[in-house]
Write a protein that holds these residues in place. Structure first.
Motif, PDB file in Angstrom:
ATOM      1  N   GLN A 119      -8.421 -10.408  -4.118  1.00  0.00           N
ATOM      2  CA  GLN A 119      -7.445 -10.191  -5.190  1.00  0.00           C
ATOM      3  C   GLN A 119      -7.287  -8.711  -5.478  1.00  0.00           C
ATOM      4  OE1 GLN A 119      -7.631 -13.081  -8.381  1.00  0.00           O
ATOM      5  NE2 GLN A 119      -7.102 -11.534  -9.923  1.00  0.00           N
ATOM      6  N   THR A 120      -6.093  -8.343  -5.929  1.00  0.00           N
ATOM      7  CA  THR A 120      -5.843  -6.960  -6.329  1.00  0.00           C
ATOM      8  C   THR A 120      -6.412  -6.732  -7.726  1.00  0.00           C
ATOM      9  OG1 THR A 120      -3.681  -7.470  -7.295  1.00  0.00           O
ATOM     10  CG2 THR A 120      -3.743  -6.903  -4.942  1.00  0.00           C
ATOM     11  N   CYS A 137      -4.863  -6.756 -10.386  1.00  0.00           N
ATOM     12  CA  CYS A 137      -4.131  -7.541 -11.379  1.00  0.00           C
ATOM     13  C   CYS A 137      -4.978  -8.750 -11.789  1.00  0.00           C
ATOM     14  CB  CYS A 137      -2.793  -8.018 -10.809  1.00  0.00           C
ATOM     15  SG  CYS A 137      -1.695  -6.687 -10.287  1.00  0.00           S
ATOM     16  N   PHE A 195       0.515  -8.653 -12.879  1.00  0.00           N
ATOM     17  CA  PHE A 195       1.112  -8.400 -11.570  1.00  0.00           C
ATOM     18  C   PHE A 195       2.588  -8.020 -11.688  1.00  0.00           C
ATOM     19  CE2 PHE A 195       3.579 -10.414  -8.081  1.00  0.00           C
ATOM     20  CZ  PHE A 195       3.225  -9.553  -7.065  1.00  0.00           C
ATOM     21  N   GLY A 223      -1.015  -3.873  -8.275  1.00  0.00           N
ATOM     22  CA  GLY A 223      -0.880  -4.785  -7.152  1.00  0.00           C
ATOM     23  C   GLY A 223      -0.996  -4.093  -5.803  1.00  0.00           C
ATOM     24  N   SER A 257       0.031 -12.284   1.933  1.00  0.00           N
ATOM     25  CA  SER A 257       0.022 -12.018   0.493  1.00  0.00           C
ATOM     26  C   SER A 257       1.147 -12.785  -0.188  1.00  0.00           C
ATOM     27  CB  SER A 257       0.178 -10.523   0.220  1.00  0.00           C
ATOM     28  OG  SER A 257       0.047 -10.248  -1.163  1.00  0.00           O
ATOM     29  N   TYR A 296      -1.828 -11.718  -5.742  1.00  0.00           N
ATOM     30  CA  TYR A 296      -1.174 -10.713  -6.594  1.00  0.00           C
ATOM     31  C   TYR A 296      -0.987  -9.389  -5.843  1.00  0.00           C
ATOM     32  CZ  TYR A 296      -2.790 -13.956 -10.257  1.00  0.00           C
ATOM     33  OH  TYR A 296      -3.055 -15.065 -11.020  1.00  0.00           O
ATOM     34  N   ARG A 317       1.104  -6.427  -3.705  1.00  0.00           N
ATOM     35  CA  ARG A 317       2.342  -5.715  -3.378  1.00  0.00           C
ATOM     36  C   ARG A 317       2.237  -5.191  -1.943  1.00  0.00           C
ATOM     37  NH1 ARG A 317       6.496  -5.989  -7.453  1.00  0.00           N
ATOM     38  NH2 ARG A 317       5.395  -6.447  -9.398  1.00  0.00           N
TER      39      ARG A 317
END
Length: 316
Positions: free
Chosen positions: A146-147, A149, A155, A162, A188, A226, A228
């Motif tokens: 996970q990021t 966020c 997010f 992100g 993702s 989450y 980008r």
């Protein structure tokens, strides 16, 4: 106010009720289909009116009688009345799912196109706020990181978070991923979990098979929640991959909420210019077919490795 006799009041009430019954009977005699012009499609099809006293909710609406509004293909829908050249315009419209030639009902859109628009808007919202199906990740053997966020709200409001993995995510990638592979692939959610659910089962295996056929070594695939696009730069640094590729859900539109893209970068690093990313976009059932997209992405990666260039530096 003067007193009104009981007889006069009763007579007034009866006359009002009689007038309402007359209007109701006239209204019931109108056939909705007859309001449509001859030869034009009707917004009211196979619709049975309930009998007096019958509960509308108890009517059995079969699918054959009332197709789902999303079952209609907008490329085959042409509702303009009295067109100059119906055949030519309809033929052009089949090449793109644009909302053209949907006609008007007075100053507004016709009922069916309006309902289709609202359904597409709802699907886009669902795609953004939903999560990727855990069964999809399990089928593909992808572990999850996970990021930074914490949730979907963060997010959507903090794109910068992100683009960076949290501490646990960094640790898992270092522990479980092969270091310094030729190609690191990961998945993702991005802005459309629906896109991942709909396409990744076909795209990822097709990519891996294509790269294997070219004799290209791949790292350990995983899933970033989450995420980008920019998160691929940090992942490139951690894994030491020559080429990093992310399969990510794109921002949903009103034509489809299931479009996925592949972003590819050569020798990525945090802060790399956006122009250095190569993208294969519009991967969905009515765009670039998922299985074919996977094979094409593998071919693009092969060329990136051969030329040691990506993005605007790469001439495809």
């Amino acid at each position: 106010m003067e007193n009104v006799s009981e007889a006069l009041l009763k007579e007034l009430i009866e006359s009002v009720l009689e007038g309402r019954n007359i209007l109701h009977k006239k209204s019931a005699e109108i056939n909705p289909v007859s309001l449509e012009k001859k030869g034009e499609p009707s917004d009211v099809q196979n619709m049975e009116m309930p009998a007096d006293g019958e509960n509308r909710q108890e009517i059995d609406c079969k699918k054959d009688d009332a197709p789902a509004i999303t079952d209609y293909d907008v490329r085959e829908q042409y509702l303009v009345e009295n067109p100059v050249n119906r055949e030519a315009f309809a033929d052009l419209k089949k090449n793109a799912p644009c909302r053209l030639g949907i006609g008007k009902a007075g100053a507004r859109c016709k009922t069916r196109p309006m309902l289709q628009f609202q359904a597409a808007h709802s699907a886009a919202q669902d795609a953004v706020f939903s999560d990727v199906d855990p069964k999809v990740l399990e089928e593909l053997g992808l572990f999850q990181v996970q990021t930074q966020c914490r949730n979907k709200d963060v997010f959507l409001t903090r794109p910068d978070l992100g683009r960076r993995l949290n501490e646990e995510g960094l640790r898992l990638i270092k522990e479980r991923c092969r270091q310094n592979p030729q190609v690191q692939i990961y998945v993702s959610d991005g802005l459309s979990s629906a896109a991942v659910n709909a396409n990744v089962r076909e795209v990822l295996p097709s990519m891996e098979q294509g790269l294997q056929g070219y004799g290209i070594e791949t790292g350990t695939p995983f899933f970033v929640r989450y995420g980008r696009v920019g998160a691929m730069d940090q992942i490139a640094e951690i894994t030491g991959a020559r080429v990093t590729c992310v399969l990510i859900g794109e921002r949903p539109g009103l034509l489809t909420a299931e479009s996925m893209s592949a972003y590819i970068v050569y020798n990525g690093y945090v802060g790399i210019p956006e122009s250095r990313r190569t993208v294969v976009s519009n991967i969905h059932s009515r765009g670039t077919v998922p299985a074919e997209a996977g094979a094409h992405i593998a071919e693009v990666i092969k060329k990136i490795l051969e030329t040691e260039k990506s993005g605007t530096q790469l001439a495809l």
